[in-house]
Design an enzyme around this catalytic site. Structure first.
Site, PDB file in Angstrom:
ATOM      1  N   GLU A 134       0.872  -1.179   0.000  1.00  0.00           N
ATOM      2  CA  GLU A 134       0.000   0.000   0.000  1.00  0.00           C
ATOM      3  C   GLU A 134       0.902   1.219   0.000  1.00  0.00           C
ATOM      4  OE1 GLU A 134      -2.936  -0.177   3.104  1.00  0.00           O
ATOM      5  OE2 GLU A 134      -3.835  -1.993   2.311  1.00  0.00           O
ATOM      6  N   HIS A 254      -8.326   9.754   3.063  1.00  0.00           N
ATOM      7  CA  HIS A 254      -7.993   8.634   2.177  1.00  0.00           C
ATOM      8  C   HIS A 254      -8.139   9.113   0.731  1.00  0.00           C
ATOM      9  CE1 HIS A 254      -7.834   4.730   0.294  1.00  0.00           C
ATOM     10  NE2 HIS A 254      -7.499   4.203   1.452  1.00  0.00           N
ATOM     11  N   ARG A 303       0.043   8.528   1.746  1.00  0.00           N
ATOM     12  CA  ARG A 303      -1.355   8.878   1.522  1.00  0.00           C
ATOM     13  C   ARG A 303      -1.612  10.387   1.447  1.00  0.00           C
ATOM     14  NH1 ARG A 303      -5.046   5.165   5.145  1.00  0.00           N
ATOM     15  NH2 ARG A 303      -4.402   3.595   3.647  1.00  0.00           N
ATOM     16  N   HIS A 364     -10.657  10.020   6.822  1.00  0.00           N
ATOM     17  CA  HIS A 364     -10.492   8.581   7.006  1.00  0.00           C
ATOM     18  C   HIS A 364      -9.986   8.195   8.396  1.00  0.00           C
ATOM     19  CE1 HIS A 364      -9.743   4.468   5.813  1.00  0.00           C
ATOM     20  NE2 HIS A 364      -8.453   4.562   6.066  1.00  0.00           N
TER      21      HIS A 364
HETATM   22  C1  SIN Z   1      -7.213   0.825   2.769  1.00  0.00           C
HETATM   23  O1  SIN Z   1      -7.562  -0.328   2.585  1.00  0.00           O
HETATM   24  O2  SIN Z   1      -6.841   1.569   1.876  1.00  0.00           O
HETATM   25  C2  SIN Z   1      -7.289   1.373   4.152  1.00  0.00           C
HETATM   26  C3  SIN Z   1      -6.181   0.853   4.950  1.00  0.00           C
HETATM   27  C4  SIN Z   1      -5.853   1.812   6.040  1.00  0.00           C
HETATM   28  O3  SIN Z   1      -6.492   2.844   6.185  1.00  0.00           O
HETATM   29  O4  SIN Z   1      -4.873   1.549   6.737  1.00  0.00           O
END
Ligand code: SIN
Length: 405
Positions: A134, A254, A303, A364
């Site tokens: 991620e 997010h 992010r 988020h």
């Molecule tokens: C996501 O699945 O993008 C959220 C994961 C997170 O907020 O850590």
């Protein structure tokens, strides 16, 4: 107003109505997400009489909605030090390094404990945990369950474990205020029970330790990924009790939330960062990738950088959303790896197999909260906090993806 609690004078903050009933415990856990239920299980295992109080049902908090997963240095070649480095960069120089060190060194065992508690994570044909990437992670280190339903699986396993351990729970109960004794030490909570059950109306759970695990405050914003219960009650209670809070301005947006139209408000569907981790591209209305050249990790930059870049591109183009293009995954991969996201998109008339998904940033995660030390202690004796409501400094100015579950 004063009342008597186990022989000590007890002060009730503000103007809470007098409790009509009361029960005694060693510890009250307020909230029932991953942090609260884990705390409750550990307290119970330590022989403490533990009561969990939750505003809705046991599995109604933010945990259930988490898609992506849990970050831990479990992959070949990965180390806690590399996880620490990525976390510090995402935190924009404002993390407390000792808190991050605790997270990255204890994380792998915490995942193993969740497995021992009954959580089933996705594995390869050889039985190894599947790991994805991620934003902000230089390695594949995100454990996931049911493809994109990690939080739901973690919540299921913990709720079952809490029930099996016969932990006392009070659902549909809004905690009103902290009770303190004459010395200012925690003496329990007052609560208003709204459901049918053994107790109803305003009561008290008297205990020398209270653990706040009430989650975040996304509902303060017009559009958020958080469920309706995420209204910041824990921070409000802590402030009223005189506890220190910090970094409340660090609310993480997010980058990729499903855009349902200009009037969409309240909880919005998340499109997990793991979709970008598996190779989806952010594009504008012309299909041009705008993260290229903006950051070395492009769509997988931390992010805050991606959310800001999307916002800037929306302003430049005079539009209210961008697109996430993952048509190249094909139907089979969408169905097996991201079944829940596929279903929610289709339920809104968007088919990610054949068209780019309209997305925009939305509130988020609260990186700040009730200030704690590394043992979860707040500045009020006997009051603890953990999970999203707490601010241990682990997230700095911006939480690294999947560093919260
Ligand atoms: C996501 O699945 O993008 C959220 C994961 C997170 O907020 O850590």
């Amino acid at each position: 107003m004063t009342a008597s609690a186990t022989g000590t004078a007890t002060r009730i903050c503000l103007h809470a109505p007098a409790p009509g009933w009361s029960i005694d415990a060693d510890v009250v856990v307020v909230g029932s997400g991953v942090a609260g239920l884990t705390a409750a299980l550990r307290c119970t295992a330590a022989g403490l009489r533990t009561v969990v109080v939750t505003k809705a049902r046991l599995d109604d908090g933010s945990t259930r909605w988490a898609q992506g997963g849990i970050a831990a240095a479990l992959g070949e070649g990965d180390t806690p030090q590399q996880h620490l480095d990525d976390t510090l960069v995402a935190g924009a120089g404002l993390c407390d390094e000792s808190a991050v060190r605790a997270l990255v060194t204890e994380g792998p065992d915490a995942v193993r404990r969740l497995i021992a508690t009954g959580a089933h994570f996705d594995t390869s044909s050889t039985g190894d945990l599947q790991l994805t990437r991620e934003g902000g992670h230089h390695r594949r280190r995100i454990v996931h369950a049911g493809g994109d339903a990690t939080g739901a699986e973690v919540s299921r396993a913990l709720v079952e474990a809490v029930r099996a351990a016969a932990v006392r729970t009070i659902e549909d109960a809004l905690v009103l205020d902290l009770l303190t004794d004459a010395q200012g030490r925690t003496a329990g909570v007052t609560l208003h029970v709204m459901g049918e059950g053994q107790h109803d109306g305003v009561g008290a759970v008297r205990a020398p330790a209270v653990v706040l695990a009430t989650g975040g405050m996304g509902q303060v914003f017009s559009a958020t990924t958080n469920p309706s219960v995420a209204t910041g009650d824990g921070v409000a209670l802590a402030l009223r009790a005189g506890a220190e809070v910090s970094d409340l301005e660090f609310v993480q947006f997010h980058p990729t939330v499903l855009f349902l139209g200009p009037g969409a408000a309240g909880q919005q569907p998340l499109i997990s960062e793991a979709v970008r981790g598996e190779g989806a591209h952010l594009v504008d209305a012309r299909g041009t990738r705008f993260m290229l050249g903006r950051h070395e990790l492009a769509e997988l930059a931390p992010r805050d950088i991606v959310a800001k870049a999307i916002t800037r591109q929306m302003q430049l183009d005079g539009t209210d959303h961008m697109y996430l293009d993952a048509r190249h995954f094909g139907a089979a991969m969408w169905e097996t790896r991201f079944p829940a996201i596929l279903a929610v998109c289709r339920s809104h008339g968007i088919d990610p197999v054949t068209e780019p998904i309209p997305v925009f940033p939305a509130a988020h995660h609260a990186s700040g909260g009730v200030r704690t030390d590394l043992r979860g202690r707040t500045t009020v004796p006997g009051l603890y906090a953990c999970g999203e409501v707490a601010c241990s400094g682990v997230h700095g100015a911006n939480r690294l993806a999947s560093n919260s579950l």
